[in-house]
Design a protein around this motif. Structure first.
Motif, PDB file in Angstrom:
ATOM      1  N   UNK A   8      42.492  47.942  94.499  1.00 42.46           N
ATOM      2  CA  UNK A   8      41.422  47.023  94.879  1.00 42.46           C
ATOM      3  C   UNK A   8      40.562  46.623  93.698  1.00 42.46           C
ATOM      4  N   UNK A   9      40.413  47.521  92.730  1.00 40.44           N
ATOM      5  CA  UNK A   9      39.676  47.174  91.519  1.00 40.44           C
ATOM      6  C   UNK A   9      40.353  46.016  90.799  1.00 40.44           C
ATOM      7  N   UNK A  10      41.689  46.052  90.725  1.00 41.06           N
ATOM      8  CA  UNK A  10      42.433  44.978  90.060  1.00 41.06           C
ATOM      9  C   UNK A  10      42.308  43.677  90.824  1.00 41.06           C
ATOM     10  N   UNK A  11      42.365  43.757  92.155  1.00 37.93           N
ATOM     11  CA  UNK A  11      42.236  42.540  92.965  1.00 37.93           C
ATOM     12  C   UNK A  11      40.903  41.862  92.688  1.00 37.93           C
ATOM     13  N   UNK A  12      39.825  42.642  92.685  1.00 33.32           N
ATOM     14  CA  UNK A  12      38.493  42.071  92.466  1.00 33.32           C
ATOM     15  C   UNK A  12      38.357  41.509  91.053  1.00 33.32           C
ATOM     16  N   UNK A  13      38.872  42.254  90.056  1.00 32.85           N
ATOM     17  CA  UNK A  13      38.713  41.828  88.668  1.00 32.85           C
ATOM     18  C   UNK A  13      39.596  40.636  88.318  1.00 32.85           C
ATOM     19  N   UNK A  14      40.819  40.599  88.847  1.00 34.30           N
ATOM     20  CA  UNK A  14      41.788  39.593  88.424  1.00 34.30           C
ATOM     21  C   UNK A  14      41.885  38.401  89.366  1.00 34.30           C
ATOM     22  N   UNK A  15      41.619  38.598  90.653  1.00 34.97           N
ATOM     23  CA  UNK A  15      41.770  37.513  91.620  1.00 34.97           C
ATOM     24  C   UNK A  15      40.459  37.099  92.268  1.00 34.97           C
ATOM     25  N   UNK A  16      39.462  37.969  92.251  1.00 30.54           N
ATOM     26  CA  UNK A  16      38.165  37.619  92.810  1.00 30.54           C
ATOM     27  C   UNK A  16      38.145  37.490  94.312  1.00 30.54           C
ATOM     28  N   UNK A  17      39.068  38.159  95.001  1.00 28.78           N
ATOM     29  CA  UNK A  17      39.084  38.106  96.464  1.00 28.78           C
ATOM     30  C   UNK A  17      38.708  39.491  97.011  1.00 28.78           C
ATOM     31  N   UNK A  18      38.241  39.550  98.260  1.00 30.57           N
ATOM     32  CA  UNK A  18      37.822  40.841  98.814  1.00 30.57           C
ATOM     33  C   UNK A  18      38.992  41.820  98.918  1.00 30.57           C
ATOM     34  N   UNK A  44      49.200  37.249  95.831  1.00 33.14           N
ATOM     35  CA  UNK A  44      47.946  37.852  96.283  1.00 33.14           C
ATOM     36  C   UNK A  44      47.434  37.059  97.474  1.00 33.14           C
ATOM     37  N   UNK A  45      46.793  37.738  98.410  1.00 31.35           N
ATOM     38  CA  UNK A  45      46.286  37.088  99.595  1.00 31.35           C
ATOM     39  C   UNK A  45      44.870  36.573  99.429  1.00 31.35           C
ATOM     40  N   UNK A  46      44.328  36.027 100.513  1.00 30.00           N
ATOM     41  CA  UNK A  46      42.923  35.614 100.531  1.00 30.00           C
ATOM     42  C   UNK A  46      42.001  36.818 100.707  1.00 30.00           C
TER      43      UNK A  46
END
Length: 400
Positions: free
Chosen positions: A348-358, A170-172
Motif C-alpha cells: 500500500x505504501x507503493x500504491x500511494x507513493x507511485x499511483x496516488x490512489x487509496x 493498478x486500480x482506482x
C-alpha cells in the motif's frame, strides 16, 4: 464479463454475497497456495498454482514478468460489462526465508508458511472475486486481482509490484489483505535499510604491530554510531500524530576476528524511517553526506548499501473507496473499524507513493508472521472475503 445488477439495499447485496461465499473453495485455495514453498525470489510455483486455479474457475489470467521472469506475476480481471471503477485486490505470495511449514488445519485455524503473511489473505481475496461473480452484485466496473513475488525484505523490495504499477496495472483503489484486522491504518512511516562498511588500507594486524597513525575502523564505527544518534535525536521532532516519529536506528555492529587484532573493516547495519510528507531522496542524500564527511575526516573508505524498502504512507479518509470499505466493514462486523497507524511497510505504501490512489490494508485475524508458527482464523478469512466483495459491490459501479 459478468451479468449483474447493483440494485437493492446494502443488506440485500451483503446477504446475496454471503450465500455465494464458498468456505470449502476458500480453504482449497489457501491449501493450494500454502502447500507450495515460495521464499522471496522463488515464488513462481505458488504463482503458477494461483494461475491454474483461476483458469480452472474460468477467469482469464495474464502473466507479466514485471522484471522478474523467474516468477511471472498473476493478473486477473472480473468485469461487470458496464462502466465504473476498478477495485484491485493485491497479494504477495512470497514468504520470508525460514524453514517451510506445510499446510495444516486445527479446527477453525489454518497453519503453515504464509497462512498469515499473506497466502491466507490472498485466498480470501480470490474468494471475494469469485463470490462477487457468482452472486451477480457487480453492477458496473471491475475487480482487478494481482499477485506477485519480491515483497519481503531483505530478499526483495517490492520491485515486481512497483513495475506492475509503473506499467499501469493498478486500480482506482486497492485492498491489501496483510495481517492487520483490528484497525484501519491511515498513516505509516517510510523505511530504508542500510549497511555501511568502513575500511582502512592494509591487512589485519596484531594490535602492537599496527602502523602508527593508521585509522582505527572500530573507533570510526563508534563515531558513526554517535553521529547517527545525533541524527535520530534531531529527526525525532518530525512527528506524524498517527504514524509516529522519524528515526535513525543501528541494529548490528561487526568487526575483527580476535580480541587483540586490529581489523581493516567494520560494518554496521540499521534502518532509516520517515513520516509522510518527507522527501525520501533528500533523506538518502543526507545520510550519504554524513558518511562522506566522516570518511574525509578519518582517512577511511566508507561505502553504503542503502535500499529503499517502501516510502511513507497516508490514507485519505475522504476518498470514496475508503467510505465504501468502512460501510461494508461495519455492515458485516456490526461496529465501526477504528483508525490507527500502519506499523509495518507494505505494498500500500507503493500504491500511494507511485499511483496516488487509496490503498487499504485489511486482512484476517491471524498471527505468527515472520516465524514458523503462522496461523489464520478460517472464520475471519470468510469475513474478509465477504467484506472485499461487498466493498466491490459498493465502489465499482460508481461512475457507471
Amino acid at each position: 464479463m459478468v451479468g449483474s445488477d447493483a440494485s437493492g439495499s446494502i443488506r440485500e447485496r451483503s446477504d446475496r454475497i454471503a450465500r455465494h461465499i464458498d468456505r470449502a473453495r476458500l480453504l482449497a485455495i489457501a491449501e493450494r497456495l500454502i502447500s507450495v514453498p515460495s521464499p522471496t525470489g522463488n515464488a513462481g510455483g505458488a504463482l503458477d498454482a494461483l494461475a491454474e486455479f483461476l483458469t480452472g474457475e474460468g477467469i482469464a489470467v495474464e502473466r507479466p514478468q514485471a522484471d522478474h521472469p523467474k516468477a511471472p506475476a498473476v493478473v486477473a480481471r472480473l468485469s461487470a460489462g458496464a462502466a465504473g471503477k476498478t477495485l484491485q485486490f493485491d497479494g504477495h505470495l512470497d514468504t520470508v526465508h525460514l524453514p517451510f511449514v506445510p499446510f495444516g488445519r486445527e479446527g477453525e485455524t489454518i497453519t503453515g508458511s504464509g497462512s498469515c503473511d499473506m497466502k491466507g489473505g490472498t485466498a480470501a481475496a480470490v474468494e471475494a472475486m469469485l463470490a462477487a461473480r457468482d452472486s451477480g452484485v457487480l453492477g458496473g466496473g471491475s475487480i482487478l486481482l494481482t499477485a506477485h513475488d519480491l515483497h519481503e525484505a531483505p530478499w526483495g523490495f517490492g520491485t515486481q509490484f512497483d513495475r506492475l504499477i509503473s506499467d499501469g496495472v493498478v486500480g482506482d483503489a486497492v485492498l491489501i489483505p496483510e495481517p492487520l484486522s483490528g484497525h484501519l491504518p491511515v498513516a505509516g512511516r517510510g523505511q530504508a535499510c542500510w549497511k555501511v562498511t568502513i575500511r582502512r588500507d592494509g591487512p589485519p594486524v596484531h594490535e602492537v604491530m599496527r602502523p602508527e597513525g593508521a585509522p582505527r575502523v572500530i573507533a570510526v564505527g563508534a563515531e558513526l554510531i554517535r553521529r547517527l544518534g545525533e541524527l535520530d535525536a534531531r529527526v525525532a521532532a518530525e512527528v506524524d500524530p498517527v504514524a509516529g516519529r522519524s528515526s535513525a536506528f543501528v541494529g548490528q555492529v561487526h568487526a575483527g576476528e580476535l580480541y587483540n587484532q586490529d581489523p581493516p573493516t567494520c560494518w554496521i547495519e540499521g534502518t532509516r524511517r520517515w513520516v509522510p510528507g518527507k522527501d525520501r531522496h533528500a533523506i538518502e542524500a543526507e545520510f550519504r553526506s554524513l558518511l562522506d564527511e566522516l570518511a574525509a575526516e578519518t582517512g577511511t573508505a566508507i561505502e553504503a548499501e542503502y535500499q529503499l524498502v517502501r516510502d511513507a504512507f497516508a490514507l485519505n479518509l475522504e476518498a470514496q473507496a475508503v467510505a465504501d470499505f468502512r460501510l461494508a466493514y461495519e455492515s458485516i462486523a456490526g461496529s465501526p473499524l477504528p483508525t490507527g497507524p500502519k506499523p509495518f511497510v507494505d505494498d500500500g505504501n507503493s500504491v500511494w507513493a507511485l499511483a496516488g490512489v487509496p490503498a487499504i490494508t485489511h486482512g484476517p485475524r491471524s498471527g505468527g508472521q515472520h516465524t514458523t508458527g503462522e496461523w489464520a482464523s478460517v472464520d475471519d478469512l470468510v469475513r474478509v472475503a465477504h467484506t472485499y466483495a461487498l466493498t466491490a459491490a459498493l465502489f465499482c459501479p460508481r461512475g457507471s
